[in-house]
Design a protein around this motif. Structure first.
Motif, mmCIF file in Angstrom:
data_model
loop_
_atom_site.group_PDB
_atom_site.id
_atom_site.type_symbol
_atom_site.label_atom_id
_atom_site.label_comp_id
_atom_site.label_asym_id
_atom_site.label_seq_id
_atom_site.Cartn_x
_atom_site.Cartn_y
_atom_site.Cartn_z
ATOM 1 N N LEU A 155 0.834 -1.208 0.000
ATOM 2 C CA LEU A 155 0.000 0.000 0.000
ATOM 3 C C LEU A 155 0.865 1.252 0.000
ATOM 4 N N THR A 156 1.976 1.215 0.714
ATOM 5 C CA THR A 156 2.887 2.366 0.740
ATOM 6 C C THR A 156 3.358 2.715 -0.669
ATOM 7 N N VAL A 157 3.719 1.697 -1.436
ATOM 8 C CA VAL A 157 4.184 1.932 -2.805
ATOM 9 C C VAL A 157 3.030 2.342 -3.718
ATOM 10 N N TYR A 158 1.924 1.628 -3.628
ATOM 11 C CA TYR A 158 0.779 1.882 -4.523
ATOM 12 C C TYR A 158 0.252 3.311 -4.360
ATOM 13 N N LEU A 159 0.237 3.796 -3.136
ATOM 14 C CA LEU A 159 -0.279 5.149 -2.881
ATOM 15 C C LEU A 159 0.540 6.228 -3.572
ATOM 16 N N ARG A 160 1.770 5.925 -3.927
ATOM 17 C CA ARG A 160 2.592 6.934 -4.578
ATOM 18 C C ARG A 160 2.214 7.137 -6.037
ATOM 19 N N GLN A 161 1.195 6.422 -6.473
ATOM 20 C CA GLN A 161 0.594 6.753 -7.762
ATOM 21 C C GLN A 161 -0.137 8.093 -7.643
ATOM 22 N N HIS A 162 -0.454 8.460 -6.403
ATOM 23 C CA HIS A 162 -0.932 9.822 -6.134
ATOM 24 C C HIS A 162 0.297 10.719 -6.046
ATOM 25 N N HIS A 163 0.240 11.862 -6.714
ATOM 26 C CA HIS A 163 1.435 12.701 -6.825
ATOM 27 C C HIS A 163 1.511 13.779 -5.751
ATOM 28 N N ALA A 164 0.920 13.469 -4.597
ATOM 29 C CA ALA A 164 1.072 14.304 -3.394
ATOM 30 C C ALA A 164 0.750 15.771 -3.673
ATOM 31 N N GLU A 165 1.664 16.657 -3.302
ATOM 32 C CA GLU A 165 1.393 18.096 -3.410
ATOM 33 C C GLU A 165 1.136 18.542 -4.852
ATOM 34 N N ARG A 166 1.714 17.827 -5.812
ATOM 35 C CA ARG A 166 1.479 18.205 -7.205
ATOM 36 C C ARG A 166 -0.004 18.035 -7.558
ATOM 37 N N ASP A 167 -0.598 16.911 -7.137
ATOM 38 C CA ASP A 167 -2.023 16.702 -7.397
ATOM 39 C C ASP A 167 -2.880 17.649 -6.568
ATOM 40 N N LEU A 168 -2.463 17.907 -5.336
ATOM 41 C CA LEU A 168 -3.221 18.854 -4.503
ATOM 42 C C LEU A 168 -3.170 20.256 -5.098
ATOM 43 N N ALA A 169 -2.032 20.641 -5.657
ATOM 44 C CA ALA A 169 -1.912 21.952 -6.294
ATOM 45 C C ALA A 169 -2.825 22.042 -7.511
ATOM 46 N N ALA A 170 -2.902 20.946 -8.295
ATOM 47 C CA ALA A 170 -3.797 20.916 -9.450
ATOM 48 C C ALA A 170 -5.247 21.049 -9.000
ATOM 49 N N LEU A 171 -5.592 20.373 -7.900
ATOM 50 C CA LEU A 171 -6.935 20.488 -7.347
ATOM 51 C C LEU A 171 -7.208 21.912 -6.888
ATOM 52 N N GLY A 172 -6.257 22.508 -6.183
ATOM 53 C CA GLY A 172 -6.429 23.879 -5.715
ATOM 54 C C GLY A 172 -6.597 24.857 -6.865
ATOM 55 N N ALA A 173 -5.853 24.667 -7.954
ATOM 56 C CA ALA A 173 -5.965 25.565 -9.106
ATOM 57 C C ALA A 173 -7.349 25.475 -9.730
ATOM 58 N N LEU A 174 -7.890 24.245 -9.827
ATOM 59 C CA LEU A 174 -9.238 24.091 -10.382
ATOM 60 C C LEU A 174 -10.283 24.766 -9.511
ATOM 61 N N ILE A 175 -10.142 24.593 -8.198
ATOM 62 C CA ILE A 175 -11.106 25.205 -7.277
ATOM 63 C C ILE A 175 -11.010 26.722 -7.330
ATOM 64 N N ALA A 176 -9.793 27.252 -7.406
ATOM 65 C CA ALA A 176 -9.610 28.703 -7.486
ATOM 66 C C ALA A 176 -10.228 29.258 -8.761
ATOM 67 N N GLU A 177 -10.158 28.481 -9.834
ATOM 68 C CA GLU A 177 -10.692 28.928 -11.129
ATOM 69 C C GLU A 177 -12.219 28.807 -11.192
ATOM 70 N N GLN A 178 -12.737 27.698 -10.676
ATOM 71 C CA GLN A 178 -14.167 27.402 -10.827
ATOM 72 C C GLN A 178 -15.008 27.798 -9.617
ATOM 73 N N GLY A 179 -14.346 27.967 -8.469
ATOM 74 C CA GLY A 179 -15.109 28.182 -7.241
ATOM 75 C C GLY A 179 -15.674 26.881 -6.724
ATOM 76 N N THR A 180 -16.196 26.898 -5.528
ATOM 77 C CA THR A 180 -16.768 25.685 -4.940
ATOM 78 C C THR A 180 -17.715 26.061 -3.827
ATOM 79 N N VAL A 181 -18.488 25.082 -3.355
ATOM 80 C CA VAL A 181 -19.393 25.273 -2.227
ATOM 81 C C VAL A 181 -19.004 24.272 -1.153
ATOM 82 N N TRP A 182 -18.681 24.767 0.026
ATOM 83 C CA TRP A 182 -18.319 23.879 1.136
ATOM 84 C C TRP A 182 -19.467 23.771 2.145
#
Length: 326
Positions: free
Chosen positions: A299-326
């Motif tokens: 599981l430790t190895v498999y989870l690294r298919q997630h690109h950590a902060e790089r993927d979180l930054a991509a998520l943050g950029a989309l939210i900043a562009e599109q907005g969201t409702v929490w």
């Protein structure tokens, strides 16, 4: 060291045999993403991963390839053929495609090819003169690079580098079609189901221990937190699956955002679960329970298919562009 290699080889043979049997039995004839039963598909991945993450990696790759071929009108998989999807684009050696002699040829090295010796066919991304393309290849024509996977985690997934020496390949879909199709993000979200199943397998060690003996209040607190975390992950998977079934062609253009959110959540839950089980039970299961130690390493190895902060930054950029409702 020789004992380690022999152990990995035995595990690879065992898992490879189970993969072959799963394909032959029809167990991997799963609902396609967006066909109305996406959660049923993901639960199959999770159940496989709870038992063995290397097996789940091979089975998920085969099922993903079948879905891609259906979406891009590629060649229909023949009975008992076993497929992988080799689309990693890490730094280092790469694969190129050229059209010559009336057909396409692939040259170079592709990294992280799961099922390199047990798959019969693979879908492979390569850079062509007109842009990135997806190709179908027969694995028998390829040369896996021995010992190119040095990790203990996911060792039985048969993930190796593969060398292509002017190998004939059949194009699948148009230029850029692999990443531009709606199912690209649906398939990416499905990987989270494997992580979730792997986390369930790790958590099972704590659940069993708590049922057999007095593990103390701190371990019980970790078990309670683990229960909440896994149920949260399952609810997120169910919500995402329902959304995909309601909009299979991604007409709302929500696929990338959904996939990034889901993978970030399940990665965080899985990491938390591993930490809590370790804190609750100490080193004992890691040192003395071979199956548990393997699950944690896998599981430790498999989870690294997630690109950590790089993927979180991509998520943050989309939210900043599109907005969201929490």
């Amino acid at each position: 060291m020789n004992g380690e290699k022999q152990g990995s080889s035995a595990r690879y043979g065992e898992v490879g045999g189970e993969f072959v049997a799963a394909v032959k039995s029809g167990r991997l004839e799963l609902p396609l993403p967006g066909a109305g039963r996406t959660m049923q598909r993901w639960e199959a991945f999770a159940s496989l991963a709870q038992r063995d993450l290397s097996l789940a990696r091979l089975c998920e790759g085969h099922a993903d390839a079948v879905a891609i071929l259906a979406e891009l009108d590629g060649p229909g998989p023949s009975p008992d053929s076993r497929w992988g999807v080799w689309a990693a684009q890490p730094p280092g050696p790469s694969l190129t495609a050229t059209f010559e002699g009336g057909g396409w040829r692939l040259r170079g090295t592709k990294q992280y090819c799961s099922g390199a010796r047990v798959c019969t066919h693979a879908l492979v991304t390569a850079e062509a003169p007109d842009g990135p393309r997806l190709f179908a290849v027969a694995v028998e024509a390829l040369e896996p690079v021995a010992d190119s996977w040095g990790a203990t985690g996911m060792a039985a997934s048969d993930t190796l580098d593969v060398f292509f020496d002017a190998v004939r390949a059949e194009p699948v879909g148009p230029v850029g079609g692999y990443v531009e199709r709606p199912g690209f993000h649906h398939g990416g979200a499905g990987v989270a189901a494997c992580w979730y199943g792997g986390a369930r397998g790790v958590a099972e060690t704590l659940l069993v221990a708590a049922g057999e003996r007095d593990v103390g209040p701190h371990a019980l607190a970790h078990l309670g937190a683990t229960d909440v975390a896994l149920r949260t992950a399952r609810a997120a998977l169910k919500e995402a699956a329902d959304e995909i079934d309601a909009d299979p062609h991604d007409l709302k253009d929500a696929g990338r955002l959904r996939s990034l959110r889901l993978k970030a959540l399940v990665e965080a839950v899985s990491t938390d679960v591993m930490g809590r089980v370790g804190r609750a039970l100490g080193a004992g299961p890691l040192a003395r329970d071979r199956a548990h130690g393997r699950r944690v390493a896998d599981l430790t190895v498999y989870l690294r298919q997630h690109h950590a902060e790089r993927d979180l930054a991509a998520l943050g950029a989309l939210i900043a562009e599109q907005g969201t409702v929490w």
